[in-house]
Design an enzyme around this catalytic site. Sequence first.
Site, mmCIF file in Angstrom:
data_model
loop_
_atom_site.group_PDB
_atom_site.id
_atom_site.type_symbol
_atom_site.label_atom_id
_atom_site.label_comp_id
_atom_site.label_asym_id
_atom_site.label_seq_id
_atom_site.Cartn_x
_atom_site.Cartn_y
_atom_site.Cartn_z
ATOM 1 C CB SER A 421 63.211 24.105 47.045
ATOM 2 O OG SER A 421 63.680 25.286 47.643
ATOM 3 N N PRO A 422 65.799 24.950 45.221
ATOM 4 C CG PRO A 422 66.691 27.092 45.440
ATOM 5 C CD PRO A 422 65.406 26.373 45.215
ATOM 6 C CD GLN A 499 69.279 30.073 44.606
ATOM 7 O OE1 GLN A 499 70.095 29.314 45.129
ATOM 8 N NE2 GLN A 499 68.076 30.297 45.128
ATOM 9 C CE1 TYR A 586 75.508 31.001 51.866
ATOM 10 C CE2 TYR A 586 73.330 30.948 50.858
ATOM 11 C CZ TYR A 586 74.342 30.316 51.546
ATOM 12 O OH TYR A 586 74.215 29.007 51.920
ATOM 13 N NE ARG A 634 65.339 30.721 48.101
ATOM 14 C CZ ARG A 634 65.219 29.481 48.596
ATOM 15 N NH1 ARG A 634 66.119 28.988 49.430
ATOM 16 N NH2 ARG A 634 64.214 28.722 48.245
ATOM 17 N NE ARG A 728 65.414 18.702 55.427
ATOM 18 C CZ ARG A 728 65.567 20.006 55.650
ATOM 19 N NH1 ARG A 728 64.601 20.839 55.337
ATOM 20 N NH2 ARG A 728 66.675 20.475 56.179
#
Length: 782
Positions: A421-422, A499, A586, A634, A728
Amino acid sequence: MRIDVIGGGPAGLYSAILLKKRFPDAAIEVTERNRPDDTFGFGIVLSDETLANLERADPPTRRAIEAGFAYWDDILVQYKGTVRRSSGHGFSGIGRLALLHILQARAEELGIPVRYQSEDAGLSSHHGADLVIAADGINSAVRESNRERFAPSVDLRTNRFTWLGAKMNLPGFYYSFREDAHGGIWNMHAYQYRPGECTIVIETTDAAWRASGLAVDDEAGTAALVERLFADDLKGATVLTNRSHWRQFPTISCKTWHADIDGLPVVLLGDAAHTAHFSIGSGTKLALEDAIALDEAIGARPDDLRAALALYQESRRDEVGRIQHSANVSLVWFENVRRFFDMDPIQFEVSLLTRSKQITYDNLRLRDAGLVEAATRWWNRGEAARFGIAASGDQPWLDAPPMFAPLRLREMWVPNRVVVSPMAQYSAVDGVPNDWHLVHYGSRALGGAGLVFVEMTCVSPEGRITPGCTGLWNTEQMLAFRRLTDFVHANSQSKLCMQIGHAGRKGSTQVGWGRMDWPIGERADGEGNWPLLAPSPIPYRDGVNQVPREMSRADMDAVLAQFVHSARLADEAGFDMLELHMAHGYLLASFLSPVTNRRTDGYGGSLANRMRWPLEVFDAVREAWPQDKPMSVRLSATDWIPGGLSGADSVEIARAFAAAGCDLVDVSTGQTDPASKPVYGRMYQASFAEQIRLEAGIATMAVGAVTSADQVNTLLISGRADLVALARPHLADPYFTLHAAAEADWRGIGWPVQYHTGASQLHTTMQRAKQDAARKAARVKA
């Protein structure tokens, strides 16, 4: 000691029994408004785990229950005329009245008086008691008359259900799904609780129930409809009623389960304190295990009952919360069963069995290895057919767990379904990635992940979240990224996704290990901050973050051009895939959400208007990005804020982007605004990935609290996602995928040639460890 118990159901009676055993001299009395033989419904379900807890707490009760229950190991699922059977589940059923009689007899044996047909006069009538146990059920008068103390919340669910019975035998727990003439789907949950007698719970949507013309209390009409609709399942059995009214399930939670009320210690037990949906068979389980926990807490602190009640709540709350969460996930599956009605019967069965996340791929394999083997074979061969791959011995992944299957997006082949994952690293200088990024991303590619996402990389200096964010607006940055892509492509099979995004109102903040989401230098007008843009002039935090400028059409054109420029640089840098970040509050996400978009022009108001500019950006970037390379977006599938984006909204958003040429939706949630209140848990965002995938008809990537290969396989085989991203876990173990392959003894994964000797050793070590664990488990069982 004097203990007054309000409510003579399982919670109240069992609590009285256990406390009387512990304190034989205590004066314990139970007050029950109904008669001894009054009960709602027919039978209840107890798991092997609950029976073991009963054995530990009171063996005589456990033995009496065992003598009267019906045991089953199988779950049968009827779906579209096919009945499938799964084994190894270990449940038992007993009549509700039989259980009450067992508990009543045990209470009498211990000298506990039970006053039946007695309305409790309220807490004022219990002065002089050392403790009042309120086990007065789902409509608890004690809880409702003291709402300010217990702070209850009630979530009334949308589906309708009713409890019925039937004179018939069943070979196991039986689910059936039938469609009526109006297109409504009706679910049957049925189980035998003694020879020749079964409980049947019928559930359907509110719309289907209303279309049926039934009234809430029309028991005769309900029985007739069920006998007609489920005739093939009932095989001539007559449906029985017992106050079989149509209800909506209330999920009840209380902030606290105990309180001092006018100097009287009061504790809530069972349904008075919390409820869990019947689809995981947990109501009576929770009640009995509450009683056990309360008894143990009082036993630990007999001289301080108030401390004992605090200990009871502390020791029990997490487990109850876990069960409630699983029950809520389960009930959502049944509320949305229409979503799954295009599935093959074997995938429908797996989706049903894994719906609450308590049963996963590995756990189901322990229960029924044959089902998992058949489902895996079906899923892998279906994926091969979908991508035009010949199902032959040349494809070793065809018999491997789903996580090792390849995936094609346009002309990009991803070697397996595991995604890094980013994750923001906050380590760039002037947007330029460096050796840290090379090692960070390079090691995870060497670790075997099929697809590696680069952190959100910003399209302009003013579009950064923090001064440490990577950027892609100049040649220096592009060449630094090119160094990374060259390394990954030369030394691994992994694909790389860039991304790109713009921080919007969440920009100009401190790096992640500083004060996250706070302005640089702690002040919005402090040194080092840069001006912000947003759809509306709403700061992320009032009085903390700066007020962004509401974007003009000229601003939109300028930022759109920045996205296009970054996309072209990403292609020049050698990335295989591109993602537009439209989540987490964002810039693009803040246009989509009504929480952050308050515009009154053509870019605000309706969802269609709020999507206009993000779609313009996507269209322009898609045109600039090579047609043979895939693009994803996303999304925050829900804002977790009342009045914000919902799962249904995100389905519409996904459909619009799919029509524009989007290949994949990367499904996240929340982080739109500080008011977000996410409901966390294992794989907690996966249901939104499932909803978008099945309702919008576009490939999805699930992310969020996914921690194991087992969970990855569960999400894939049950049809919840096409890719699964882990964040993580990849920080803790860059070689997550290689280790999962060794654990599964799957040798088809692409180990770096330099590591081949280690790969062989790891496979051998892990297989020996599994064999040792199996032998140890066999000895313990023996």
